[in-house]
Design an enzyme around this catalytic site. Sequence first.
Site, PDB file in Angstrom:
ATOM      1  N   TRP A  12       0.830  -1.202   0.000  1.00 44.89           N
ATOM      2  CA  TRP A  12       0.000   0.000   0.000  1.00 44.89           C
ATOM      3  C   TRP A  12       0.867   1.256   0.000  1.00 44.89           C
ATOM      4  CZ3 TRP A  12      -3.311   2.720  -1.863  1.00 44.89           C
ATOM      5  CH2 TRP A  12      -4.152   3.628  -1.225  1.00 44.89           C
ATOM      6  N   ARG A  32      13.520  -0.145   4.904  1.00 49.18           N
ATOM      7  CA  ARG A  32      14.548  -0.572   5.851  1.00 49.18           C
ATOM      8  C   ARG A  32      15.618  -1.419   5.170  1.00 49.18           C
ATOM      9  NH1 ARG A  32      14.567  -0.202  11.214  1.00 49.18           N
ATOM     10  NH2 ARG A  32      12.372   0.386  11.259  1.00 49.18           N
ATOM     11  N   ARG A  33      15.212  -2.210   4.172  1.00 45.40           N
ATOM     12  CA  ARG A  33      16.144  -3.120   3.505  1.00 45.40           C
ATOM     13  C   ARG A  33      16.764  -2.459   2.271  1.00 45.40           C
ATOM     14  NH1 ARG A  33      12.033  -7.434   2.178  1.00 45.40           N
ATOM     15  NH2 ARG A  33      13.605  -7.941   0.611  1.00 45.40           N
ATOM     16  N   LYS A 105      -4.128   0.959   9.400  1.00 49.40           N
ATOM     17  CA  LYS A 105      -5.466   0.591   9.862  1.00 49.40           C
ATOM     18  C   LYS A 105      -5.336  -0.396  11.014  1.00 49.40           C
ATOM     19  CE  LYS A 105      -7.354   1.389   5.253  1.00 49.40           C
ATOM     20  NZ  LYS A 105      -8.024   0.831   4.066  1.00 49.40           N
ATOM     21  N   ALA A 139      -4.233  -2.631  -3.010  1.00 45.89           N
ATOM     22  CA  ALA A 139      -3.022  -2.094  -3.635  1.00 45.89           C
ATOM     23  C   ALA A 139      -2.841  -2.553  -5.076  1.00 45.89           C
ATOM     24  CB  ALA A 139      -1.800  -2.476  -2.798  1.00 45.89           C
ATOM     25  N   LYS A 190     -12.796  -3.218  10.110  1.00 46.59           N
ATOM     26  CA  LYS A 190     -13.135  -3.978   8.905  1.00 46.59           C
ATOM     27  C   LYS A 190     -12.162  -5.123   8.677  1.00 46.59           C
ATOM     28  CE  LYS A 190      -9.766  -2.252   6.082  1.00 46.59           C
ATOM     29  NZ  LYS A 190      -8.891  -2.948   5.101  1.00 46.59           N
ATOM     30  N   SER A 253      -7.638  -9.326  -0.606  1.00 45.12           N
ATOM     31  CA  SER A 253      -7.604  -8.873   0.789  1.00 45.12           C
ATOM     32  C   SER A 253      -6.793  -9.844   1.639  1.00 45.12           C
ATOM     33  CB  SER A 253      -9.022  -8.760   1.344  1.00 45.12           C
ATOM     34  OG  SER A 253      -9.024  -8.712   2.756  1.00 45.12           O
TER      35      SER A 253
END
Length: 332
Positions: A12, A32-33, A105, A139, A190, A253
Amino acid sequence: MTKVAVMSAGSWGTAFAFLLAKAGCTVTMWARRQDVVDQINSGVNRDYLPDLELPATIRATADPEEACHGAELVTLAVPSQTLRANLMEWGQAIPAEADVVSLMKGVELGTTMRMSEVIEQVAGIARERIVVVSGPNLAKEIALQQPAASTVACIDPAAANRVAAACASQVFRPYTTHDVVGTEICGATKNVVGLAVGMAEGLGFGDNTKATIITRGLAETTRLGMALGAEPQTFLGLAGVGDLIATCMSPLSRNHSFGAKLGRGLTMEQATAEMKQTAEGVKSCESILGLAQHHGVDMPIVEQVVAVVRDGQPAREVGPKLMSRDLKPERH
């Protein structure tokens, strides 16, 4: 041209960076990587959205200070339960005048704080600068530039409008609101309802059962949000029923997919091993239940998800309980 930092290089975060770049922003992503940084700087994020060609206005760095330097807009897209630790590490790098966007979220374990509350507390960001973006935004579909819309929430309308303008395009429509509480409660809860619907599907139940869980899940979400001061119309909009439908019904999802694995008989450990990305409802279900209990809100679907995720009950034992509550009048 708005300069934006996107703190995270997951699905996302990458998709939203793409939206911002297509809308005319220059974007620096933090990962980070170093191997992910190198991928993004070569024009692709193979680990998360391998088919998405990233525009030249997106670059990446492993240095959070470099990512945030000069940013007018800082977007946070790390897993919700890691937000506090991340902000403690690099929150001081966020420019003093930047708007801060939360794509996360969840409700924090231990504190039952919403993500905007964590941002305010840990990074010292004023509420008027914290903007929440939430809606039916899978995404992979965003990456395909399929039409979508989202809720942009902030107590300061001017900040909400700035963020909406930064990401708006012909294929992405932001709608602004001042109801931050409702938007965040919808986004977090959700995911838990998505787990429940996935379990039902994995157990072999059909559309009547899934529609019932979605509808009653919306009622539970609304009760919790209203107890916290949210506005009722939020639950009928993109952040509410819109995101709920996408999360509960789409094979894209993560929460739906995780729940379906549990419904088919996999253990938590087995389902986690098969999932490459975070299913936020797995971590947030317990904190959402704690928040509900603190405010005297009945959330039976969330209770049953917690029984599976935290207490280790098999989904086959919990599934029928989703539909076996005592008879009572319909209420919302």
